[in-house]
Structures are given as C-alpha cells and as structure tokens.
Design a protein around this motif. Sequence first.
Motif, short mmCIF file in Angstrom:
data_model
loop_
_atom_site.label_atom_id
_atom_site.label_comp_id
_atom_site.label_asym_id
_atom_site.label_seq_id
_atom_site.Cartn_x
_atom_site.Cartn_y
_atom_site.Cartn_z
N TYR A 1 13.00 11.46 -6.93
CA TYR A 1 11.67 10.88 -7.08
C TYR A 1 11.37 9.95 -5.92
O TYR A 1 12.25 9.23 -5.45
CB TYR A 1 11.60 10.02 -8.35
CG TYR A 1 11.84 10.74 -9.65
CD1 TYR A 1 10.98 11.74 -10.08
CD2 TYR A 1 12.91 10.40 -10.46
CE1 TYR A 1 11.19 12.38 -11.29
CE2 TYR A 1 13.12 11.02 -11.68
CZ TYR A 1 12.25 12.01 -12.08
OH TYR A 1 12.46 12.64 -13.27
N MET B 1 16.73 16.25 -9.49
CA MET B 1 15.39 15.90 -9.04
C MET B 1 15.43 14.55 -8.32
O MET B 1 16.01 13.61 -8.83
CB MET B 1 14.46 15.78 -10.24
CG MET B 1 13.63 17.01 -10.49
SD MET B 1 12.31 16.74 -11.67
CE MET B 1 13.17 16.87 -13.21
N VAL C 1 8.86 12.04 -15.55
CA VAL C 1 8.14 11.77 -14.31
C VAL C 1 7.11 10.66 -14.50
O VAL C 1 6.99 9.77 -13.65
CB VAL C 1 7.49 13.06 -13.77
CG1 VAL C 1 6.57 12.77 -12.60
CG2 VAL C 1 8.57 14.06 -13.36
N PHE D 1 5.42 19.08 -14.67
CA PHE D 1 6.41 18.00 -14.63
C PHE D 1 6.44 17.17 -15.92
O PHE D 1 7.22 16.23 -16.02
CB PHE D 1 6.15 17.10 -13.43
CG PHE D 1 6.36 17.78 -12.11
CD1 PHE D 1 7.63 17.91 -11.57
CD2 PHE D 1 5.29 18.32 -11.42
CE1 PHE D 1 7.83 18.55 -10.36
CE2 PHE D 1 5.47 18.95 -10.20
CZ PHE D 1 6.74 19.07 -9.68
N ARG D 2 5.60 17.50 -16.87
CA ARG D 2 5.56 16.72 -18.11
C ARG D 2 6.82 16.94 -18.93
O ARG D 2 7.43 18.00 -18.90
CB ARG D 2 4.32 17.10 -18.93
CG ARG D 2 3.06 16.62 -18.26
CD ARG D 2 1.84 16.83 -19.11
NE ARG D 2 0.66 16.48 -18.33
CZ ARG D 2 -0.52 17.00 -18.51
NH1 ARG D 2 -0.71 17.89 -19.46
NH2 ARG D 2 -1.52 16.62 -17.76
N GLY D 3 7.20 15.88 -19.66
CA GLY D 3 8.38 15.96 -20.50
C GLY D 3 9.69 15.81 -19.75
O GLY D 3 10.76 16.02 -20.32
N LYS D 4 9.62 15.42 -18.47
CA LYS D 4 10.82 15.30 -17.65
C LYS D 4 11.03 13.87 -17.15
O LYS D 4 11.84 13.64 -16.26
CB LYS D 4 10.72 16.25 -16.45
CG LYS D 4 10.62 17.70 -16.86
CD LYS D 4 10.47 18.62 -15.67
CE LYS D 4 10.37 20.06 -16.17
NZ LYS D 4 10.20 21.00 -15.08
#
Length: 98
Positions: A3, A1, A52, A47-50
């Motif tokens: 960002y 990923m 972000v 995207f939660r728990g990653k």
Amino acid sequence: MSYLVEDDPARRRFEILVDDALAGFTAYRPRGADVLVFTHTQVDPAFRGKGVGEALIRGTLDEVRRRGARVVPRCPFMAAFIDRHAAYADLVTATDEP
C-alpha cells in the motif's frame, strides 16, 4: 499487497495505490491553513473487503497528524473509522460550515 497512501493536492484527495494501481481515495476541502474537511471516500470494487479502505484512512490520518493539521470527518466512512479507533479522535475539530 503493498500500500502507498499519498496526497494529491491538485485533486484535493488522498489516494491509495495497491501494487501501483489506484485502489481508492478520500476527498477533502481545505478549511484554513490546517484543517481538512473530508467529504467522501471511495474504494474501487475490485479492492473492497481487503482492508484497503481502512489502510487509506489510517494512512491519511497519520499524514494529517504528521503535518500538525486537524480533520472534520463529514465522510461517514472516515467518521466511523475514527469512532472505532480512539487514537485518532484528537485530530477531529468542529467547524461552523453547514
């Protein structure tokens, strides 16, 4: 990923893009020339728990520091992040706003 955190001054928020998709934002109100009052942070459920949200706040605070500005963390998520990461505590300022 990959960002990317960027300011969207027209919408008064910093946004995080993950692989070119909007994954979340942290909203602010400018207070004077060099203070941003952060009021709300939201991360898309996909995207939660990653990590972000943390990447969003870290990128936002790094940009605030680069600008020589300060923050008022009214958003509980940002306030908790700063409490856990003392290196950002010097960016916090008080305000007389209710």
